[in-house]
Design an enzyme around this catalytic site. Sequence first.
Site, PDB file in Angstrom:
ATOM      1  N   HIS A   5       0.853  -1.199   0.000  1.00  0.00           N
ATOM      2  CA  HIS A   5       0.000   0.000   0.000  1.00  0.00           C
ATOM      3  C   HIS A   5       0.887   1.246   0.000  1.00  0.00           C
ATOM      4  CE1 HIS A   5      -3.744  -2.130   0.637  1.00  0.00           C
ATOM      5  NE2 HIS A   5      -3.224  -2.789   1.654  1.00  0.00           N
ATOM      6  N   PRO A  57       2.970   4.047  -1.466  1.00  0.00           N
ATOM      7  CA  PRO A  57       3.166   4.695  -2.769  1.00  0.00           C
ATOM      8  C   PRO A  57       4.637   4.906  -3.119  1.00  0.00           C
ATOM      9  CG  PRO A  57       2.271   6.256  -1.161  1.00  0.00           C
ATOM     10  CD  PRO A  57       2.271   4.915  -0.506  1.00  0.00           C
ATOM     11  N   HIS A  58       5.507   5.083  -2.101  1.00  0.00           N
ATOM     12  CA  HIS A  58       6.949   5.242  -2.366  1.00  0.00           C
ATOM     13  C   HIS A  58       7.497   4.005  -3.079  1.00  0.00           C
ATOM     14  CE1 HIS A  58       7.489   8.843   0.034  1.00  0.00           C
ATOM     15  NE2 HIS A  58       6.944   8.265   1.084  1.00  0.00           N
ATOM     16  N   GLU A  82      -1.123  -8.984   7.336  1.00  0.00           N
ATOM     17  CA  GLU A  82      -0.382  -9.052   8.601  1.00  0.00           C
ATOM     18  C   GLU A  82       0.974  -9.690   8.397  1.00  0.00           C
ATOM     19  OE1 GLU A  82      -1.706  -9.973  12.677  1.00  0.00           O
ATOM     20  OE2 GLU A  82      -3.691 -10.000  11.719  1.00  0.00           O
ATOM     21  N   ASP A 128      10.316  -7.102   1.712  1.00  0.00           N
ATOM     22  CA  ASP A 128      10.435  -6.625   3.082  1.00  0.00           C
ATOM     23  C   ASP A 128      11.876  -6.182   3.251  1.00  0.00           C
ATOM     24  OD1 ASP A 128       9.311  -5.890   5.484  1.00  0.00           O
ATOM     25  OD2 ASP A 128       9.732  -7.788   6.460  1.00  0.00           O
ATOM     26  N   LYS A 135      20.461   7.158  -5.487  1.00  0.00           N
ATOM     27  CA  LYS A 135      20.065   6.085  -4.568  1.00  0.00           C
ATOM     28  C   LYS A 135      19.772   4.795  -5.340  1.00  0.00           C
ATOM     29  CE  LYS A 135      16.679   4.964  -1.029  1.00  0.00           C
ATOM     30  NZ  LYS A 135      15.420   5.320  -0.396  1.00  0.00           N
ATOM     31  N   ARG A 150      17.666  -1.828  -1.979  1.00  0.00           N
ATOM     32  CA  ARG A 150      16.469  -2.066  -2.799  1.00  0.00           C
ATOM     33  C   ARG A 150      16.852  -2.126  -4.267  1.00  0.00           C
ATOM     34  NH1 ARG A 150      11.696  -1.993  -1.211  1.00  0.00           N
ATOM     35  NH2 ARG A 150      10.800  -1.012  -3.041  1.00  0.00           N
TER      36      ARG A 150
END
Length: 198
Positions: free
Chosen positions: A8, A10-11, A40, A69, A174, A180
């Site tokens: 959820h 947006p970044h 969850e 994650d 970045k 990431r």
Amino acid sequence: MKIIIATHNPHKTEEIKNFFKGYPVEIYSMADLGIKEDIEETGNTIEENALIKARFLKEKVDGIVIADDTGLFVEHLNGQPGVYSARFAGENATYEDNNKKLLKLLEGVPYEKRKAYFKTVIAVVEREKETLLEGKLEGHILDHPRGKNGFGYDPVFYVDNLEKSLAELTMEEKNKISHRADALMKLKNYILKRLEEK
């Protein structure tokens, strides 16, 4: 090719869309598909959490589902905050709250003992296959926030060879070096391979 991101945030969606610009890949977030449920994260590791999210969404949609994650692992704190990075200062903690707690715990700790690394794990779930991809970035935790860009722990995470915090880098800078980006690069290679197979 259709890819759905189990987030959820947006970044994250924007970051992944940027990464696949110019490729024949359609990327959707849960919000794009009107899926409002919160997943969850009950795993004990970031790997487990990524798989939990991807498997949950795969039951609802067609296409390749990805979920990630990320954890910040600080050597001096025995790997904390780790799997609890997002809620380090409590369930509804803001980025600022988490950073304050981290800096408080490291108060008075010398620079050479403030080693840390970020790790991102991306789970890719297809019809018959699950794959985990991993990216890593090593650095140190600063004693105060620096920079206005990015999100999360970016202002307190110092990249030694660039002599800047992650929050002092542009999105382009970045995207070249982050944990990431490392994991997304592996995802891109994975997806390009899948496109060739079609």
